[in-house]
Design a protein around this motif. Structure first.
Motif: not given
Length: 331
Positions: A15-19, A51-58
């Protein structure tokens, strides 16, 4: 799964990155909204761009290089000294010129920091095994306990009082040795342990002959079957009862594969050997018994406690809990 001190979960990071990336929010404003620093906000926005949404993983925080890591040659020398001579971290560090704390860290990583984890005969690390389902393997053995005379035994009353009780019991039963000493006798406890669950089955018998051992095995197999467990293998020591043709034929009739431990290696049957110690501490010598019949009457209650309520240190739960939820167990 985020660590306990993480300010953002993977969903909040997205959510933070998309904002910042999609909706063009200022970094400082978005960071303030999620209560993180602008540096953190820029990091997740950069990962989202690449990386897109996949880059949000730990990700693992392990460094790519460990320049101060103990060299493999030193690790081998530390392990060799521990296995062959059972030296401690201070002694090994003194010989190799390595800090004792480093030696201890190596021993912990190799899981030989405790001497109890090293086999006394070979010096190799003890390899513990466990079958993957109930009934895959059961362990059988016989342990012996001296009978308690009427009035109590020497462990609680002392040898003088126990000697008088032994004589009084022999006068009542008429059991004397050839040189006219009281014969109190022994109890033979035939024990059966399921390897996976540690559920125990115990019978007190008058001897350890093959006929008796076979009868106990048959009743134990039926007892386990009533609880939804099909016995596949049985492991025993090299006692005469278990080396007999009668034992082999009985196992074949029950469709069980008999196995025996290596001679002079009781560690192979270690689960049941450890159970015998628990049996002695928790039941046989746990309290004062006024007679042998009183102690025998207490066995079913203690066995129920062991199977149903006692937390087993090896599995972290009562043994019977591992028999629950078997296929078809509740149907």
């Amino acid at each position: 799964m985020s660590h306990a001190n993480a300010a953002l979960t993977p969903r909040a990071r997205l959510r933070l990155a998309r904002l910042i990336v999609d909706e063009r929010w200022p970094v400082a404003v978005a960071a303030n909204m999620f209560m993180v620093s602008p540096v953190t906000a820029r990091k997740w926005a950069s990962r989202y761009r690449t990386e897109g949404p996949a880059g949000m993983a730990d990700r693992s925080s392990r460094p790519h290089r460990l320049p101060s890591k103990t060299p493999p040659e030193i690790v081998k020398r530390i392990v060799r000294a521990r296995w062959r001579r059972r030296l401690g971290p201070v002694q090994i560090g003194g010989e190799l010129g390595t800090p004792a704390s480093t030696v201890h860290a190596v021993l912990v990583r190799c899981r030989i920091n405790r001497l109890s984890r090293i086999d006394r005969v070979t010096g190799e690390p003890i390899r513990r095994y466990e079958h993957d389902h109930p009934g895959s393997m059961i362990h059988v053995d016989v342990t012996k306990f001296g009978n308690i005379p009427d009035g109590g035994g020497w462990r609680y009353l002392g040898r003088d009082a126990a000697k008088q009780n032994r004589s009084a019991t022999a006068r009542r039963t008429g059991e004397w040795t050839d040189d006219y000493h009281p014969r109190i006798g022994r109890s033979f406890l035939h024990t059966v342990i399921d390897d996976y669950s540690r559920v125990a089955y115990v019978e007190i018998c008058a001897d350890e002959k093959a006929v008796t051992a076979i009868a106990v095995l048959q009743r134990a197999v039926a007892w386990f079957a009533d609880r939804g467990v099909t016995v596949e293998r049985v492991l025993s020591d090299n006692g005469s009862a278990y080396r007999s043709f009668a034992w082999r034929d009985a196992c074949a009739e029950l469709r069980i594969t008999p196995k025996r431990t290596r001679p002079y290696r009781p560690q192979t049957n270690g689960k049941i050997e450890r159970f015998h110690r628990t049996l002695a501490d928790g039941w046989a010598y746990a309290r004062f018994y006024g007679s042998e019949s009183e102690r025998r009457d207490a066995l079913p209650r203690w066995l129920h406690f062991y199977n149903q309520h006692r937390r087993h240190s090896a599995i972290g739960a009562p043994p019977i809990s591992r028999l629950n939820n078997l296929p078809g167990h509740h149907t």
